[in-house]
Design a protein around this motif. Structure first.
Motif, PDB file in Angstrom:
ATOM      1  N   GLU A  81       0.761  -0.885   0.093  1.00  0.00           N
ATOM      2  CA  GLU A  81      -0.042  -0.101   0.034  1.00  0.00           C
ATOM      3  C   GLU A  81       0.912   1.286   0.004  1.00  0.00           C
ATOM      4  O   GLU A  81       2.043   1.189   0.434  1.00  0.00           O
ATOM      5  N   VAL A  82       0.557   2.193  -0.526  1.00  0.00           N
ATOM      6  CA  VAL A  82       1.237   3.497  -0.816  1.00  0.00           C
ATOM      7  C   VAL A  82       0.982   4.278   0.581  1.00  0.00           C
ATOM      8  O   VAL A  82       0.336   5.116   0.595  1.00  0.00           O
ATOM      9  N   LYS A  83       1.807   4.033   1.535  1.00  0.00           N
ATOM     10  CA  LYS A  83       1.834   4.562   2.761  1.00  0.00           C
ATOM     11  C   LYS A  83       2.950   5.456   2.982  1.00  0.00           C
ATOM     12  O   LYS A  83       2.960   6.307   3.911  1.00  0.00           O
ATOM     13  N   ALA A  84       3.944   5.213   2.187  1.00  0.00           N
ATOM     14  CA  ALA A  84       5.215   6.058   2.037  1.00  0.00           C
ATOM     15  C   ALA A  84       5.931   6.063   0.864  1.00  0.00           C
ATOM     16  O   ALA A  84       5.448   5.082  -0.079  1.00  0.00           O
ATOM     17  N   LYS A  85       7.004   6.608   0.648  1.00  0.00           N
ATOM     18  CA  LYS A  85       7.715   6.333  -0.719  1.00  0.00           C
ATOM     19  C   LYS A  85       8.268   4.875  -0.829  1.00  0.00           C
ATOM     20  O   LYS A  85       8.631   4.170   0.166  1.00  0.00           O
ATOM     21  N   PHE A  86       8.053   4.492  -2.107  1.00  0.00           N
ATOM     22  CA  PHE A  86       8.584   3.322  -2.325  1.00  0.00           C
ATOM     23  C   PHE A  86       9.857   2.832  -1.676  1.00  0.00           C
ATOM     24  O   PHE A  86      10.188   1.935  -1.212  1.00  0.00           O
ATOM     25  N   ARG A  87      10.732   3.866  -2.135  1.00  0.00           N
ATOM     26  CA  ARG A  87      12.143   4.016  -1.650  1.00  0.00           C
ATOM     27  C   ARG A  87      12.278   3.388  -0.186  1.00  0.00           C
ATOM     28  O   ARG A  87      13.172   2.891   0.424  1.00  0.00           O
ATOM     29  N   THR A  88      11.400   4.101   0.704  1.00  0.00           N
ATOM     30  CA  THR A  88      11.748   3.949   2.027  1.00  0.00           C
ATOM     31  C   THR A  88      11.085   2.688   2.443  1.00  0.00           C
ATOM     32  O   THR A  88      11.949   2.076   3.384  1.00  0.00           O
ATOM     33  N   TRP A  89      10.265   2.126   1.675  1.00  0.00           N
ATOM     34  CA  TRP A  89       9.545   0.714   2.051  1.00  0.00           C
ATOM     35  C   TRP A  89      10.759  -0.147   1.926  1.00  0.00           C
ATOM     36  O   TRP A  89      11.050  -1.044   2.469  1.00  0.00           O
ATOM     37  N   LEU A  90      11.184  -0.077   0.564  1.00  0.00           N
ATOM     38  CA  LEU A  90      12.411  -0.886  -0.020  1.00  0.00           C
ATOM     39  C   LEU A  90      13.551  -0.779   1.119  1.00  0.00           C
ATOM     40  O   LEU A  90      14.246  -2.079   1.224  1.00  0.00           O
ATOM     41  N   PHE A  91      14.053   0.159   1.398  1.00  0.00           N
ATOM     42  CA  PHE A  91      15.073   0.292   2.558  1.00  0.00           C
ATOM     43  C   PHE A  91      14.875  -0.393   3.813  1.00  0.00           C
ATOM     44  O   PHE A  91      15.783  -0.816   4.629  1.00  0.00           O
ATOM     45  N   THR A  92      13.569  -0.289   4.007  1.00  0.00           N
ATOM     46  CA  THR A  92      13.240  -0.781   5.138  1.00  0.00           C
ATOM     47  C   THR A  92      13.190  -2.091   5.250  1.00  0.00           C
ATOM     48  O   THR A  92      13.945  -2.902   6.312  1.00  0.00           O
ATOM     49  N   LEU A  93      12.799  -2.991   4.073  1.00  0.00           N
ATOM     50  CA  LEU A  93      12.858  -4.263   3.971  1.00  0.00           C
ATOM     51  C   LEU A  93      14.706  -4.730   3.920  1.00  0.00           C
ATOM     52  O   LEU A  93      15.073  -5.677   4.607  1.00  0.00           O
ATOM     53  N   ALA A  94      15.386  -3.897   3.409  1.00  0.00           N
ATOM     54  CA  ALA A  94      16.826  -3.979   3.373  1.00  0.00           C
ATOM     55  C   ALA A  94      17.382  -3.857   4.725  1.00  0.00           C
ATOM     56  O   ALA A  94      18.316  -4.931   5.176  1.00  0.00           O
ATOM     57  N   HIS A  95      17.065  -2.999   5.564  1.00  0.00           N
ATOM     58  CA  HIS A  95      17.460  -2.905   6.806  1.00  0.00           C
ATOM     59  C   HIS A  95      16.988  -3.898   7.599  1.00  0.00           C
ATOM     60  O   HIS A  95      18.030  -4.510   8.266  1.00  0.00           O
ATOM     61  N   ASN A  96      15.959  -4.472   7.617  1.00  0.00           N
ATOM     62  CA  ASN A  96      15.369  -5.632   8.222  1.00  0.00           C
ATOM     63  C   ASN A  96      16.147  -6.776   8.012  1.00  0.00           C
ATOM     64  O   ASN A  96      16.568  -7.544   8.837  1.00  0.00           O
ATOM     65  N   ARG A  97      16.346  -7.123   6.666  1.00  0.00           N
ATOM     66  CA  ARG A  97      16.970  -8.371   6.209  1.00  0.00           C
ATOM     67  C   ARG A  97      18.559  -8.267   6.666  1.00  0.00           C
ATOM     68  O   ARG A  97      19.221  -9.229   6.974  1.00  0.00           O
ATOM     69  N   LEU A  98      18.925  -7.075   6.652  1.00  0.00           N
ATOM     70  CA  LEU A  98      20.728  -6.950   7.096  1.00  0.00           C
ATOM     71  C   LEU A  98      20.553  -7.225   8.690  1.00  0.00           C
ATOM     72  O   LEU A  98      21.559  -7.902   9.164  1.00  0.00           O
ATOM     73  N   VAL A  99      19.882  -6.454   9.302  1.00  0.00           N
ATOM     74  CA  VAL A  99      19.698  -6.957  10.994  1.00  0.00           C
ATOM     75  C   VAL A  99      19.621  -8.411  11.084  1.00  0.00           C
ATOM     76  O   VAL A  99      20.350  -8.844  11.890  1.00  0.00           O
ATOM     77  N   GLY A 167      20.649   5.699   0.296  1.00  0.00           N
ATOM     78  CA  GLY A 167      19.244   5.373  -0.035  1.00  0.00           C
ATOM     79  C   GLY A 167      18.596   6.925   0.031  1.00  0.00           C
ATOM     80  O   GLY A 167      17.227   6.823  -0.292  1.00  0.00           O
ATOM     81  N   ASP A 168      19.232   7.932  -0.024  1.00  0.00           N
ATOM     82  CA  ASP A 168      18.626   9.284  -0.087  1.00  0.00           C
ATOM     83  C   ASP A 168      17.467   9.402   0.546  1.00  0.00           C
ATOM     84  O   ASP A 168      16.491  10.195   0.467  1.00  0.00           O
ATOM     85  N   LEU A 169      17.421   9.015   1.805  1.00  0.00           N
ATOM     86  CA  LEU A 169      16.271   8.885   2.808  1.00  0.00           C
ATOM     87  C   LEU A 169      16.316  10.216   3.894  1.00  0.00           C
ATOM     88  O   LEU A 169      17.443  10.674   4.308  1.00  0.00           O
ATOM     89  N   GLY A 170      15.294  10.747   4.028  1.00  0.00           N
ATOM     90  CA  GLY A 170      15.034  11.784   5.042  1.00  0.00           C
ATOM     91  C   GLY A 170      15.252  11.359   6.375  1.00  0.00           C
ATOM     92  O   GLY A 170      15.090  10.165   6.668  1.00  0.00           O
ATOM     93  N   VAL A 171      15.259  12.181   7.475  1.00  0.00           N
ATOM     94  CA  VAL A 171      15.443  11.952   8.896  1.00  0.00           C
ATOM     95  C   VAL A 171      14.183  10.942   9.306  1.00  0.00           C
ATOM     96  O   VAL A 171      14.205   9.795   9.975  1.00  0.00           O
ATOM     97  N   GLN A 172      13.112  11.445   8.986  1.00  0.00           N
ATOM     98  CA  GLN A 172      11.670  10.487   9.250  1.00  0.00           C
ATOM     99  C   GLN A 172      11.642   9.297   8.690  1.00  0.00           C
ATOM    100  O   GLN A 172      11.079   8.376   8.974  1.00  0.00           O
ATOM    101  N   GLU A 173      12.110   9.263   7.415  1.00  0.00           N
ATOM    102  CA  GLU A 173      12.150   7.897   6.291  1.00  0.00           C
ATOM    103  C   GLU A 173      13.290   7.037   7.216  1.00  0.00           C
ATOM    104  O   GLU A 173      12.642   5.672   7.102  1.00  0.00           O
ATOM    105  N   ILE A 174      14.363   7.405   7.749  1.00  0.00           N
ATOM    106  CA  ILE A 174      15.205   6.648   8.335  1.00  0.00           C
ATOM    107  C   ILE A 174      14.628   6.082   9.760  1.00  0.00           C
ATOM    108  O   ILE A 174      14.917   4.752  10.078  1.00  0.00           O
ATOM    109  N   ALA A 175      13.890   7.131  10.334  1.00  0.00           N
ATOM    110  CA  ALA A 175      13.286   6.641  11.554  1.00  0.00           C
ATOM    111  C   ALA A 175      12.338   5.338  11.154  1.00  0.00           C
ATOM    112  O   ALA A 175      12.221   4.372  11.982  1.00  0.00           O
ATOM    113  N   GLN A 176      11.522   5.598  10.365  1.00  0.00           N
ATOM    114  CA  GLN A 176      10.578   4.592   9.709  1.00  0.00           C
ATOM    115  C   GLN A 176      11.356   3.258   9.373  1.00  0.00           C
ATOM    116  O   GLN A 176      10.926   2.304   9.699  1.00  0.00           O
TER     117      GLN A 176
END
Length: 205
Positions: A81-99, A167-176
């Motif tokens: 669902e479009v709740k945030a930028k796709f890039r934010t969602w994508l890097f969230t997946l990457a961060h979680n997999r990395l952790v 990732g070119d994410l802003g602070v709020q996107e990094i937090a998310q």
């Protein structure tokens, strides 16, 4: 799925995809349009790979994790669902997999970055006009010093910094993406930048 660092000629999106937003493409892929996935992959594969590689420091592991991230994109397409930028969602997946990976890893090899890897990060950081002396980095020695400084950051600070730099994410996107508060993300980024500035003082103009 190919490893981005080995790509000689990037995949070209179809003319109809060129001006589409990431979010629109992801919705089209969720609806069954496979070509939309190819366009998303060609847009973001290198940034995701660099983000993962600078954390695990092993090329083969980074390649595997990159595939895991994009498999996760495919698996989760139906619930996207479009709740945030796709890039934010994508890097969230990457961060979680990395952790997940780092929690189970027994040991890590030292970083052995290629010239292209060094120039890539330096060029990314140089585009950030607020990063002062890093804009002056030009030589291989300076680039190597920057890579080493990033490697020495505590994990949470390094993640925040790379999510912004790669990732070119802003602070709020990094937090998310990392599951922390805005103030925590802002603090991690501030400490990371302060540490890098201190370590790179000799290169300041």
């Amino acid at each position: 799925m190919r490893a981005p660092h080995n790509a000689q000629v990037p995949a070209l999106p179809s003319p109809d995809d060129t001006n589409d937003t990431d979010e629109a493409l992801m919705l089209r892929y969720a609806g069954g349009e496979l070509g939309a996935f190819d366009t998303l992959y060609s847009r973001h594969e290198l940034a995701v790979w660099r983000f993962v590689f600078r954390s695990v420091k092993v090329q083969a592991v980074a390649d595997d994790l990159l595939q895991d991230v994009w498999f996760a994109v495919a698996r989760n397409a139906g619930s996207y669902e479009v709740k945030a930028k796709f890039r934010t969602w994508l890097f969230t997946l990457a961060h979680n997999r990395l952790v997940d990976h780092l929690r189970t890893a027994k040991h890590h090899a030292s970083l052995d970055a290629s010239d292209d890897d060094e120039r890539s990060l330096v060029n990314t950081l140089a585009a950030d006009s607020g990063f002062g002396p890093v804009r002056q980095l030009q030589s291989r020695e300076q680039a190597a010093a920057l890579i080493a400084a990033v490697e020495q950051l505590p994990f949470e600070q390094r993640q925040a910094f790379l999510l912004q730099a790669e990732g070119d994410l802003g602070v709020q996107e990094i937090a998310q993406a990392t599951g922390v508060s805005f103030e925590t993300a802002k603090s991690r980024l501030r400490y990371a930048r302060a540490s890098l500035r201190q370590q790179l003082q000799e290169f300041a103009p």
